[in-house]
Structure formats: C-alpha cells, structure tokens
Design an enzyme around this catalytic site. Structure first.
Site, mmCIF file in Angstrom:
data_model
loop_
_atom_site.group_PDB
_atom_site.id
_atom_site.type_symbol
_atom_site.label_atom_id
_atom_site.label_comp_id
_atom_site.label_asym_id
_atom_site.label_seq_id
_atom_site.Cartn_x
_atom_site.Cartn_y
_atom_site.Cartn_z
ATOM 1 N N SER A 1 -98.025 68.567 -67.891
ATOM 2 C CA SER A 1 -96.800 68.219 -67.325
ATOM 3 C C SER A 1 -95.514 68.684 -68.225
ATOM 4 O O SER A 1 -95.242 68.235 -69.128
ATOM 5 C CB SER A 1 -96.273 66.691 -66.955
ATOM 6 O OG SER A 1 -94.949 66.686 -66.490
ATOM 7 N N HIS B 1 -98.254 71.873 -64.602
ATOM 8 C CA HIS B 1 -97.770 70.954 -63.848
ATOM 9 C C HIS B 1 -96.335 71.068 -63.792
ATOM 10 O O HIS B 1 -95.811 70.538 -64.900
ATOM 11 C CB HIS B 1 -98.152 69.471 -64.008
ATOM 12 C CG HIS B 1 -97.937 68.572 -62.912
ATOM 13 N ND1 HIS B 1 -98.505 68.215 -61.720
ATOM 14 C CD2 HIS B 1 -96.984 67.490 -63.189
ATOM 15 C CE1 HIS B 1 -97.938 67.253 -60.996
ATOM 16 N NE2 HIS B 1 -97.151 66.808 -61.797
ATOM 17 N N ASP C 1 -92.783 69.383 -62.401
ATOM 18 C CA ASP C 1 -92.104 68.265 -61.542
ATOM 19 C C ASP C 1 -90.695 68.514 -61.214
ATOM 20 O O ASP C 1 -89.777 68.727 -62.069
ATOM 21 C CB ASP C 1 -92.157 67.006 -62.621
ATOM 22 C CG ASP C 1 -93.443 66.538 -62.855
ATOM 23 O OD1 ASP C 1 -94.094 66.234 -61.831
ATOM 24 O OD2 ASP C 1 -93.892 66.491 -64.106
ATOM 25 N N MET D 1 -87.597 67.006 -59.402
ATOM 26 C CA MET D 1 -86.802 65.943 -58.710
ATOM 27 C C MET D 1 -85.540 66.141 -58.494
ATOM 28 O O MET D 1 -84.760 67.064 -59.054
ATOM 29 C CB MET D 1 -86.950 64.920 -59.897
ATOM 30 C CG MET D 1 -88.207 64.880 -60.759
ATOM 31 S SD MET D 1 -88.327 63.413 -61.867
ATOM 32 C CE MET D 1 -89.796 63.432 -62.617
ATOM 33 N N HIS E 1 -95.012 69.890 -58.243
ATOM 34 C CA HIS E 1 -95.073 68.668 -57.907
ATOM 35 C C HIS E 1 -93.554 68.206 -57.303
ATOM 36 O O HIS E 1 -92.781 68.064 -58.311
ATOM 37 C CB HIS E 1 -95.412 67.507 -58.831
ATOM 38 C CG HIS E 1 -95.429 66.188 -58.307
ATOM 39 N ND1 HIS E 1 -95.735 65.310 -59.507
ATOM 40 C CD2 HIS E 1 -95.360 65.493 -57.195
ATOM 41 C CE1 HIS E 1 -95.330 63.875 -58.757
ATOM 42 N NE2 HIS E 1 -95.280 64.289 -57.526
ATOM 43 N N MET F 1 -90.788 66.179 -56.119
ATOM 44 C CA MET F 1 -90.390 64.697 -55.733
ATOM 45 C C MET F 1 -88.997 64.920 -55.052
ATOM 46 O O MET F 1 -87.851 64.480 -55.899
ATOM 47 C CB MET F 1 -90.311 63.960 -57.128
ATOM 48 C CG MET F 1 -91.823 63.489 -57.492
ATOM 49 S SD MET F 1 -91.784 63.327 -59.317
ATOM 50 C CE MET F 1 -92.200 64.890 -59.888
ATOM 51 N N MET G 1 -100.393 59.089 -57.531
ATOM 52 C CA MET G 1 -99.592 58.802 -58.664
ATOM 53 C C MET G 1 -100.101 57.414 -59.218
ATOM 54 O O MET G 1 -100.196 56.584 -58.693
ATOM 55 C CB MET G 1 -98.301 58.565 -58.068
ATOM 56 C CG MET G 1 -97.374 59.968 -57.712
ATOM 57 S SD MET G 1 -97.097 60.913 -58.886
ATOM 58 C CE MET G 1 -96.252 60.309 -60.141
ATOM 59 N N ASP H 1 -101.680 61.490 -61.960
ATOM 60 C CA ASP H 1 -100.366 61.834 -62.580
ATOM 61 C C ASP H 1 -99.773 60.571 -63.003
ATOM 62 O O ASP H 1 -99.236 59.857 -62.221
ATOM 63 C CB ASP H 1 -99.527 62.516 -61.644
ATOM 64 C CG ASP H 1 -98.379 62.972 -62.143
ATOM 65 O OD1 ASP H 1 -98.233 63.135 -63.534
ATOM 66 O OD2 ASP H 1 -97.259 63.588 -61.536
#
Ligand code: DX5
Ligand code: ZN
Length: 220
Positions: A7, A32, A34, A36, A65, A67, A136, A174
């Site tokens: 990540s 990965h 992330d 957000m 990913h 979010m 998760m 994750d």
C-alpha cells in the site's frame, strides 16, 4: 499462490515513483493505491492525476482501492489514469450493478470492498461478476491500524462460497497485515495481501516482501 500488494499510503510521497519501482524490484506483485475523498472516509489522499503520473514510471499492476462516496462517477477517470483493477466499496452511494458494468466497459478488473461491519451476504449476489472481493481487516481511512480478527469468519464464508460455486474470485485483505496476521488471513482463504506500514517500515523491501509471502504460504 499468495500475491503481495504494497500500500503506497505508507510510502514517502516525496519519492513516490522511486518507491513504486523499489517495490517492483522487491518482487511485489501489484501496487495498492488508496484513494480517499474525506467524505466516505475521514481522510484525503490522492486521485487520478497522481496515478496517471505514477503510470509513466511503472508497468506494475495498479490495484486501485476507491474509498470515495460516488465511485461510479469516477470509473472512467481512474481507468484512463492506468488502473488495472478498480475496487469500490459496497457501502458507497453508487449502485453496485451499474458500477461493476461501468468498470467492465473500461476493460479492466473489478473488485468490491467490504468494511469490517458489512456482512458477507451482501456481496453474494455480485460474486460471479467480480474478479476480487476485498475484505477490509480495519476500518478504512488510515494505515497503521490493528488487524481485526473478527473479520475472519466473513473471509472464510466467502472462501467457501467461491470454492463451492467453482468461481475464480481473488480474496484480498487490507489493514494491519504483518507476518503474523498474514498467516491468519491466508489460513481463512485470502490470496492477495495488502500491506503498508509492515513493508515500508523495513529497510530491505525484498526481504520484507519475501518474508510476508512465505509466512502467508506456510499457513495456506
Ligand atoms: C486503509 C487502507 C489500507 C492501508 C493499509 O484504509 O485501505 O490500504 O494503507 O495500511 P496498513 O498495512 O499499515 O494497515
Ligand atoms: Zn486499501
């Protein structure tokens, strides 16, 4: 086989490109990323423009990913930026069916993520339409949290369901993944491990990736 997806949330963002290349050299299988939005989760990271820049310096599989509150609106942006696998949350405001179809239309892989409190049953209607389910193992939003063992029943249930239906759906975990918790997750059916702090805190990324993989494989 266990796959490792570092990540980038835990990388040194001043050197994001070099850190991505270092993880590739270290033998990581994918990266990965992330995303957000400070709305779906109480944190803000980066979006498609940053991923597009990273794409210029890395040929790795980009495991993105999302979010974010409205993933459907941004599917095209992330696909164009270079995502190979786009994972959205079942708890987001977008319709799951429409979001799956939109991602498929971009010709990339689809993943659905579940927060720790979301029952496995909610993803079952989509299981045969996705490439991956992300279970998760912490509340999404921040790196460096502790693994929640209570999510393992859900992982096991999904693993059994995938086996009994004869599907080839990957199971990703994750949050809070270390050499120890990787064993627990692999024993319950996870085959893609995301790890941020556990990998980036090590000096030798090659050893860190290999140790994580080996420890998970010893428990499979
Ligand atoms: C958390 C992110 C994770 C996070 C994992 O919301 O989705 O990918 O970076 O970090 P660690 O491995 O440090 O728990
Ligand atoms: Zn993540």
């Amino acid at each position: 086989m266990i796959q490792i997806s570092p990540s980038m949330l835990s990388c040194d963002f001043a050197f994001m490109g070099q850190q991505a290349q270092a993880m590739e050299q270290a033998g990581a299988d994918m990266l990965h990323l992330d995303v957000m939005d400070a709305n779906f989760v109480p944190n803000l990271t980066f979006g498609a423009p940053v991923i597009k820049c990273l794409r210029r310096v890395s040929d790795m599989v980009f495991d993105v990913h999302l979010m974010i509150r409205e993933p459907l609106k941004y599917v095209e942006d992330f696909a164009k930026a270079g995502a190979d696998l786009l994972t959205f949350h079942l708890e987001s405001d977008s319709d799951p069916q429409q979001t799956i179809q939109a991602i498929r239309r971009q010709g990339i892989k689809v993943g659905i993520a579940l927060k720790p409190g979301t029952p496995a049953q909610q993803v079952l209607p989509y299981l045969d339409q996705v490439d991956m389910v992300l279970v998760m193992t912490v509340e999404p939003g921040f790196g460096g949290q502790s693994f929640r063992p209570e999510t393992m029943d859900k992982l096991e249930l999904l693993h059994q369901e995938i086996l009994s239906r004869g599907l080839s759906v990957d199971l990703q975990v994750d949050g809070g993944i270390t050499n120890e918790t990787a064993k627990v997750a692999a024993a319950h059916g996870a085959n893609i491990l995301v790890a941020g702090s556990a990998l980036f805190s090590q000096k030798d990324y090659g050893k860190a990736v290999a140790d994580l993989r080996n420890s998970a494989m010893s428990a499979q």
